[in-house]
Design an enzyme around this catalytic site. Structure first.
Site, mmCIF file in Angstrom:
data_model
loop_
_atom_site.group_PDB
_atom_site.id
_atom_site.type_symbol
_atom_site.label_atom_id
_atom_site.label_comp_id
_atom_site.label_asym_id
_atom_site.label_seq_id
_atom_site.Cartn_x
_atom_site.Cartn_y
_atom_site.Cartn_z
ATOM 1 N N LYS A 104 -85.886 28.041 -28.534
ATOM 2 C CA LYS A 104 -85.237 28.072 -27.222
ATOM 3 C C LYS A 104 -84.357 26.847 -27.098
ATOM 4 O O LYS A 104 -84.658 25.789 -27.684
ATOM 5 C CB LYS A 104 -86.277 28.059 -26.100
ATOM 6 C CG LYS A 104 -85.764 28.645 -24.796
ATOM 7 C CD LYS A 104 -85.807 30.150 -24.810
ATOM 8 C CE LYS A 104 -85.324 30.745 -23.515
ATOM 9 N NZ LYS A 104 -85.671 32.178 -23.438
HETATM 10 P P1 NAD Z 1 -79.880 35.027 -14.514
HETATM 11 O O1 NAD Z 1 -79.300 33.664 -14.492
HETATM 12 O O2 NAD Z 1 -78.987 36.185 -14.795
HETATM 13 O O3 NAD Z 1 -80.622 35.315 -13.110
HETATM 14 C C1 NAD Z 1 -81.596 34.462 -12.568
HETATM 15 C C2 NAD Z 1 -81.871 34.923 -11.151
HETATM 16 O O4 NAD Z 1 -82.962 34.152 -10.619
HETATM 17 C C3 NAD Z 1 -80.704 34.719 -10.180
HETATM 18 O O5 NAD Z 1 -80.668 35.790 -9.265
HETATM 19 C C4 NAD Z 1 -81.064 33.408 -9.469
HETATM 20 O O6 NAD Z 1 -80.456 33.297 -8.185
HETATM 21 C C5 NAD Z 1 -82.562 33.595 -9.373
HETATM 22 N N1 NAD Z 1 -83.261 32.326 -9.178
HETATM 23 C C6 NAD Z 1 -83.065 31.149 -9.824
HETATM 24 N N2 NAD Z 1 -83.885 30.212 -9.332
HETATM 25 C C7 NAD Z 1 -84.623 30.818 -8.376
HETATM 26 C C8 NAD Z 1 -85.644 30.387 -7.493
HETATM 27 N N3 NAD Z 1 -86.057 29.114 -7.495
HETATM 28 N N4 NAD Z 1 -86.193 31.301 -6.641
HETATM 29 C C9 NAD Z 1 -85.761 32.573 -6.630
HETATM 30 N N5 NAD Z 1 -84.797 33.035 -7.430
HETATM 31 C C10 NAD Z 1 -84.230 32.168 -8.281
HETATM 32 O O7 NAD Z 1 -81.102 34.960 -15.538
HETATM 33 P P2 NAD Z 1 -81.788 36.171 -16.317
HETATM 34 O O8 NAD Z 1 -81.164 36.252 -17.662
HETATM 35 O O9 NAD Z 1 -81.836 37.358 -15.426
HETATM 36 O O10 NAD Z 1 -83.260 35.575 -16.535
HETATM 37 C C11 NAD Z 1 -84.296 35.721 -15.555
HETATM 38 C C12 NAD Z 1 -85.643 35.502 -16.216
HETATM 39 O O11 NAD Z 1 -85.806 36.459 -17.268
HETATM 40 C C13 NAD Z 1 -85.837 34.140 -16.879
HETATM 41 O O12 NAD Z 1 -87.192 33.753 -16.765
HETATM 42 C C14 NAD Z 1 -85.512 34.401 -18.329
HETATM 43 O O13 NAD Z 1 -86.112 33.463 -19.199
HETATM 44 C C15 NAD Z 1 -86.108 35.786 -18.481
HETATM 45 N N6 NAD Z 1 -85.571 36.560 -19.614
HETATM 46 C C16 NAD Z 1 -84.248 36.822 -19.722
HETATM 47 C C17 NAD Z 1 -83.792 37.581 -20.801
HETATM 48 C C18 NAD Z 1 -82.346 37.973 -20.929
HETATM 49 O O14 NAD Z 1 -82.053 38.768 -21.843
HETATM 50 N N7 NAD Z 1 -81.440 37.495 -20.109
HETATM 51 C C19 NAD Z 1 -84.701 38.039 -21.764
HETATM 52 C C20 NAD Z 1 -86.058 37.759 -21.607
HETATM 53 C C21 NAD Z 1 -86.486 37.014 -20.517
#
Ligand code: NAD
Length: 416
Positions: A104
Site C-alpha cells: 500500500k
Molecule cells: P473515494 O475517495 O472515491 O471515496 C471516499 C468516500 O468516503 C467519499 O465519499 C468521502 O467523502 C467519504 N469520506 C471520507 N472521509 C470520510 C469521513 N470521515 N466520514 C464519512 N465519509 C468520509 O474512495 P474509494 O476508492 O471509494 O474508497 C473507499 C474505501 O474503500 C476505502 O476504505 C478504500 O480503502 C476501500 N477500497 C477501495 C477500493 C477501490 O478500488 N477504490 C478497493 C478496495 C477497498
C-alpha cells in the site's frame, strides 16, 4: 486512528491463529512488513511556492507473487496506516487466491484543496520517489481514497518515461485509453454488491425487501448503492465527508450520483431527504449497513447502539476489534473487508493479465470472472467457518488467507 488500524490488523491475525496450522516462526514473520519506503516530495504549487509532502510505500509480503495495493491521498495517511493497509492487501489477495502479495502507498495531502495541476505534479514526483521499488513484476499500485484513473495514467506515464517505452502494467485501474480494463471502475462496488447478495442468500433473507445504508459515496460507496438498488434493495441512506442524507422510502441513487458528479459532495442534495450525520447513519435500523469510507468508524459505541442487522465492510478496516466482539455478542454478522471489497483487486489482476498478454476482454468476461472468484472465496470462507468452528466470518477468512501465505513461506523456506 492510524495506529489503531495497525493494532486492529495485528489483533485480527492473532484471533485467527488458533484456527490455523502453520509454523509458529512463519506466523511471527507474517506480523512484520518486508519493507517501507518514506519519501519527501517537493512540489511547486500554482502560486510559485514549494511545498514538501510526505509519501510512503509499504511492501508487506511477496511470498505468493508481486506486491499489489492501492495509493491513498489523504491528510490522515501515516506509516502505520499504510502498513495496516498493506497487510490487509496481503490477506485479501491470498483469500481470493490471486498470485500476488500485498502493498500500500500513500501521500499525506488534501487533494480537495489542490488544483489538478498540483495533484499531477505531486503524483509524478511521488512516482519518481517510489519508481525503484515498483514495476509490473515487482509491485503494482492501483487507486484508493482520492486517487482515480487519472492518477494511474500519470503514474503509468511517468514510469514509462523513465523506462523509455510504454509500460502499462506498472499500475492497474487505468483509463481504458491507456490499457485499463472494462469493468475496473465499478469492480469494487460490484464485488460488495455480490457479497451482500451471497450473504443474504446464506442468511435466508430477501435482498429485495432489504433496507441498506452506505457510509461514503465515492467510487466504492456510490457503485455499491447503485447496484444494490438495481438488485431491488432500498437504499435509505448514504453519506460522505459532508454528512448524510436519509429517506425511509428509498433514495433515487442515480439522482444522488448525478448531484455528486456535479457538486463533488452530497451537500446541497435536498430532494425529499432528511440530513443526518455520519454517526446517525451508522446507527440506523437497516438490514445492511455498508461502511465504504475510512477505517475505525464502527467503534464500540456504534457496535452497541447500531440497529443494523448485518455489516458488509466495503471500506478497509472500518470495524475495530473491540467493536467486532460486541457485534458478535449481539449476533450481528460482519462480512469482512478482505472478502467484501476484493472485487477491485480481482479486476486489477484481470487488467494486469490482459496487459501482459496484450489482449483485451469484454465486460461480460470480466464480470463473470469476478463473480466466479468472489463466490469461490465466499464459499471457502463459509466452509472454514463451519468446519473449524470459527467464532465469526472474519476469523474464517483470515484462517484461509494466513494459511495460504504461511504455506507459501514454508515451501520457499527461510533465506539464506
Ligand atoms: P473515494 O475517495 O472515491 O471515496 C471516499 C468516500 O468516503 C467519499 O465519499 C468521502 O467523502 C467519504 N469520506 C471520507 N472521509 C470520510 C469521513 N470521515 N466520514 C464519512 N465519509 C468520509 O474512495 P474509494 O476508492 O471509494 O474508497 C473507499 C474505501 O474503500 C476505502 O476504505 C478504500 O480503502 C476501500 N477500497 C477501495 C477500493 C477501490 O478500488 N477504490 C478497493 C478496495 C477497498
Amino acid at each position: 486512528m492510524a495506529d489503531d488500524a495497525l493494532q486492529n490488523m495485528l489483533a485480527q491475525m492473532e484471533n485467527a491463529e488458533p484456527y490455523i496450522d502453520i509454523d509458529p516462526g512463519v506466523f511471527e514473520r507474517l506480523k512484520h512488513p518486508e519493507r517501507t519506503l518514506k519519501v519527501s516530495l517537493p512540489v511547486e504549487m500554482d502560486d510559485g511556492s514549494v511545498q514538501v509532502f510526505e509519501g510512503y510505500r509499504c511492501q508487506f509480503d511477496s511470498a505468493r507473487g508481486p506486491y499489489k495495493g492501492g495509493i491513498r491521498y489523504h491528510p490522515g495517511v501515516s506509516m502505520d496506516e499504510v502498513t495496516a493497509l498493506s497487510g490487509w492487501m496481503t490477506w485479501k489477495t491470498a483469500l481470493v487466491d490471486l498470485p500476488y502479495g500485498g502493498a500500500k502507498g500513500g501521500v499525506v495531502c488534501n487533494p480537495k484543496e489542490m488544483s489538478d495541476r498540483e495533484v499531477e505534479r505531486l503524483t509524478r514526483r511521488y512516482t519518481e520517489g517510489i519508481r525503484r521499488m515498483i514495476g509490473p513484476d515487482i509491485d503494482v499500485p492501483a487507486p484508493d481514497i482520492n486517487t482515480d484513473q487519472q492518477t494511474m495514467a500519470w503514474i503509468m506515464d511517468t514510469y514509462s518515461m523513465y523506462g523509455g517505452y510504454v509500460i502499462p502494467d506498472v499500475v492497474t485501474g487505468k483509463p481504458i485509453e491507456v490499457g485499463g480494463t472494462a469493468g475496473r471502475l465499478e469492480a469494487t462496488g460490484r464485488g460488495v454488491a455480490i457479497t451482500t447478495e451471497r450473504m443474504f442468500e446464506y442468511l435466508d433473507r430477501d435482498l429485495e425487501d432489504a433496507t441498506v445504508a452506505v457510509q461514503g459515496f465515492g467510487n466504492v460507496g456510490s457503485v455499491t448503492a447503485r447496484l444494490l438498488s438495481n438488485m431491488g434493495a432500498t437504499v435509505v441512506a448514504v453519506s460522505d465527508v459532508s454528512g448524510g442524507i436519509y429517506d425511509p422510502d428509498g433514495l433515487d441513487v442515480m439522482a444522488v450520483e448525478q448531484h455528486v458528479a456535479k457538486n463533488a459532495t452530497l451537500d446541497g442534495y435536498e430532494a425529499g431527504v432528511t440530513r443526518i450525520s455520519n454517526d446517525e447513519l451508522l446507527r440506523l435500523d437497516v438490514d445492511a449497513l455498508i461502511p465504504a469510507a475510512i477505517e475505525n468508524v464502527i467503534t464500540e459505541d456504534v457496535a452497541r447502539e447500531t440497529e443494523a442487522s448485518l455489516v458488509v465492510e466495503a471500506a478497509n478496516g472500518p470495524t475495530t476489534v473491540a467493536a467486532d466482539e460486541i457485534l458478535l455478542e449481539r449476533d450481528i454478522p460482519v462480512v469482512p473487508d478482505i472478502l467484501a471489497n476484493a472485487g477491485g483487486v480481482i479486476v486489477s489482476y484481470l487488467e494486469w493479465v490482459q496487459n501482459s498478454q496484450q489482449y483485451s476482454w469484454d465486460l461480460k468476461q470480466v464480470n463473470e470472472d469476478l463473480e466466479g472468484r468472489l463466490t469461490r472465496a465466499f464459499d471457502e470462507m463459509l466452509d472454514t467457518y463451519t468446519a473449524r468452528e470459527c467464532p465469526d466470518l472474519r476469523t474464517a477468512a483470515y484462517a484461509v488467507a494466513l494459511e495460504r501465505v504461511g504455506h507459501a513461506h514454508e515451501m520457499r523456506g527461510l533465506f539464506p
